[in-house]
Scaffold this active site. Structure first.
Site, PDB file in Angstrom:
ATOM      1  N   ILE A  93      -6.474   6.046  10.274  1.00 21.05           N
ATOM      2  CA  ILE A  93      -5.710   6.830   9.299  1.00 21.05           C
ATOM      3  C   ILE A  93      -6.524   6.898   8.012  1.00 21.05           C
ATOM      4  CG2 ILE A  93      -3.569   7.015   7.951  1.00 21.05           C
ATOM      5  CD1 ILE A  93      -2.904   7.336  10.812  1.00 21.05           C
ATOM      6  N   LYS A  95     -16.780   2.063  -0.117  1.00 20.48           N
ATOM      7  CA  LYS A  95     -17.011   3.216  -0.980  1.00 20.48           C
ATOM      8  C   LYS A  95     -15.966   3.169  -2.076  1.00 20.48           C
ATOM      9  CE  LYS A  95     -17.794   5.769   3.114  1.00 20.48           C
ATOM     10  NZ  LYS A  95     -17.121   4.685   3.807  1.00 20.48           N
ATOM     11  N   PRO A 116      -2.322  -3.319   4.863  1.00 19.76           N
ATOM     12  CA  PRO A 116      -2.358  -2.878   3.475  1.00 19.76           C
ATOM     13  C   PRO A 116      -2.762  -3.937   2.447  1.00 19.76           C
ATOM     14  CG  PRO A 116      -0.084  -3.129   4.225  1.00 19.76           C
ATOM     15  CD  PRO A 116      -0.964  -3.407   5.411  1.00 19.76           C
ATOM     16  N   THR A 169      -0.759   0.831   8.630  1.00 19.59           N
ATOM     17  CA  THR A 169      -1.311   1.727   7.620  1.00 19.59           C
ATOM     18  C   THR A 169      -0.530   1.608   6.310  1.00 19.59           C
ATOM     19  OG1 THR A 169      -2.041   3.978   7.217  1.00 19.59           O
ATOM     20  CG2 THR A 169       0.070   3.741   8.333  1.00 19.59           C
ATOM     21  N   MET A 217      -4.750   8.282  -1.583  1.00 17.83           N
ATOM     22  CA  MET A 217      -5.862   8.668  -2.475  1.00 17.83           C
ATOM     23  C   MET A 217      -5.419   9.732  -3.489  1.00 17.83           C
ATOM     24  SD  MET A 217      -8.864   8.808   0.417  1.00 17.83           S
ATOM     25  CE  MET A 217      -7.821   9.342   1.782  1.00 17.83           C
ATOM     26  N   ASP A 243     -14.842  -3.225   3.446  1.00 15.86           N
ATOM     27  CA  ASP A 243     -14.856  -2.330   2.290  1.00 15.86           C
ATOM     28  C   ASP A 243     -13.850  -2.795   1.256  1.00 15.86           C
ATOM     29  OD1 ASP A 243     -12.375  -1.243   3.160  1.00 15.86           O
ATOM     30  OD2 ASP A 243     -13.475   0.089   4.517  1.00 15.86           O
TER      31      ASP A 243
HETATM   32  N1  SAH Z   1      -7.093   3.365   6.510  1.00 14.58           N
HETATM   33  C1  SAH Z   1      -6.254   3.099   5.353  1.00 14.58           C
HETATM   34  C2  SAH Z   1      -6.311   4.185   4.317  1.00 14.58           C
HETATM   35  C3  SAH Z   1      -7.674   4.405   3.709  1.00 14.58           C
HETATM   36  S1  SAH Z   1      -7.672   5.624   2.445  1.00 14.58           S
HETATM   37  C4  SAH Z   1      -4.806   2.896   5.841  1.00 14.58           C
HETATM   38  O1  SAH Z   1      -4.491   3.157   6.994  1.00 14.58           O
HETATM   39  O2  SAH Z   1      -3.995   2.439   5.021  1.00 14.58           O
HETATM   40  C5  SAH Z   1      -7.413   4.646   1.020  1.00 14.58           C
HETATM   41  C6  SAH Z   1      -6.038   4.887   0.435  1.00 14.58           C
HETATM   42  O3  SAH Z   1      -5.044   4.139   1.120  1.00 14.58           O
HETATM   43  C7  SAH Z   1      -5.892   4.443  -1.001  1.00 14.58           C
HETATM   44  O4  SAH Z   1      -6.447   5.392  -1.900  1.00 14.58           O
HETATM   45  C8  SAH Z   1      -4.398   4.374  -1.119  1.00 14.58           C
HETATM   46  O5  SAH Z   1      -3.841   5.654  -1.234  1.00 14.58           O
HETATM   47  C9  SAH Z   1      -3.998   3.826   0.232  1.00 14.58           C
HETATM   48  N2  SAH Z   1      -3.797   2.370   0.198  1.00 14.58           N
HETATM   49  C10 SAH Z   1      -4.436   1.468   0.949  1.00 14.58           C
HETATM   50  N3  SAH Z   1      -3.988   0.217   0.696  1.00 14.58           N
HETATM   51  C11 SAH Z   1      -3.029   0.356  -0.256  1.00 14.58           C
HETATM   52  C12 SAH Z   1      -2.196  -0.555  -0.947  1.00 14.58           C
HETATM   53  N4  SAH Z   1      -2.225  -1.877  -0.699  1.00 14.58           N
HETATM   54  N5  SAH Z   1      -1.321  -0.080  -1.862  1.00 14.58           N
HETATM   55  C13 SAH Z   1      -1.253   1.242  -2.113  1.00 14.58           C
HETATM   56  N6  SAH Z   1      -2.017   2.155  -1.493  1.00 14.58           N
HETATM   57  C14 SAH Z   1      -2.892   1.719  -0.563  1.00 14.58           C
END
Ligand code: SAH
Length: 265
Positions: A111, A75, A26, A136, A188, A53
């Site tokens: 995810i 994106k 994250p 995730t 998201m 990304d």
């Molecule tokens: N593959 C990623 C998710 C991609 S979709 C995973 O497994 O985490 C992108 C979304 O992930 C963002 O819009 C947000 O909702 C969430 N996200 C990712 N990193 C985050 C973070 N550090 N803090 C809060 N939400 C996060």
């Protein structure tokens, strides 16, 4: 024999690639897996190329040795830096030209990360691949924010959904999401937050249900707001949050406040 389990691996080795699809967690580099950190730290210029990304935090890219080529392929909402097909084709052609590709993806590649689509393209092209899971956002961000997603008394299940708006609406299984003793984690969901909260309430979730939003969880920019389902959208619009944000709905959010020793500002 190393201490590491054999990685999930695709086609038989050839001169091409391989492509490593790597989940980077994250945000906090401390939450990378050992394997991801090893791959980043041992990248070699000019053979290796990194595709990343916007969810891959700068502190993680900083782990790359100097001189390793890196390309932004991310994106943003309504600003598609590279269409998915073009990106998949790019990975295939880089691999075929003999480059080793580190495709970094925030969180876990599978995810809400389109990792499945990218892998399909590699498999179809016969390019060897490896995948490295990541923490995730749903679990990493909530846990670091002190919100237990399940709890024996409060939540026996936890559902991950995307709150991405399609033509201004959210196509979710609302009756399933309002079932009691369940935590709902929304990826998201910032832009659609008013729709999300209104729909959950309209389908029967108590407006007083605790709800929280965490911006840039696990990073120095982390910000947490918590309220009720009914009040969260207004609070968020006043606070002017920006992505990435994770939304958590359920009684466990109130428990998180207790665990953190009060409602943070
Ligand atoms: N593959 C990623 C998710 C991609 S979709 C995973 O497994 O985490 C992108 C979304 O992930 C963002 O819009 C947000 O909702 C969430 N996200 C990712 N990193 C985050 C973070 N550090 N803090 C809060 N939400 C996060």
């Amino acid at each position: 024999m190393t201490g590491l389990a054999a990685p999930a691996t695709g086609a038989a080795p050839t001169a091409a690639g391989p492509v490593w699809l790597v989940g980077t967690g994250p945000g906090d580099p401390g939450l990378l897996t050992v394997r991801a950190a090893q791959l980043l730290g041992s990248a070699v210029p000019p053979r290796d190329i990194v595709l990343y990304d916007n969810l891959v935090h700068a502190d993680i890219l900083a782990l790359l040795p100097p001189g390793v080529e890196r390309r932004y392929v991310g994106k943003r909402r309504s600003d598609h830096a590279l269409p998915q097909d073009t990106l998949s084709a790019l990975m295939v052609s880089l691999a075929r030209s003999g480059r080793r590709v580190l495709r970094l993806k925030g969180g876990d590649p599978f995810i809400f990360g389109r990792g499945g689509e990218e892998l399909e393209a590699l498999v179809e092209a016969g390019v060897p691949w490896h995948i490295v899971p990541g923490i995730t956002a749903g679990t990493g961000v909530a846990t670091v924010a002190g919100i237990p997603l399940t709890h024996r008394r409060l939540a026996q299940s936890c559902t991950f959904v995307t709150g991405h708006l399609q033509d201004g609406s959210m196509d979710l299984d609302w009756p399933a999401l309002v079932r009691p003793r369940q935590t709902v984690v929304v990826y998201m969901g910032l832009v659609g937050l008013p729709t999300l909260c209104a729909q959950l309430i309209a389908h029967g979730r108590d407006p007083a249900t605790p709800a929280a939003i965490v911006q840039q969880g696990t990073t120095p920019g982390q910000r947490l707001l918590s309220a009720t389902l009914a009040r969260l959208p207004e609070m968020v619009s006043r606070a002017g949050l920006h992505g990435p944000t994770l939304i958590v709905v359920g009684e466990v959010v109130a428990l998180g406040e207790k665990l953190r020793g009060g409602v943070p500002d």
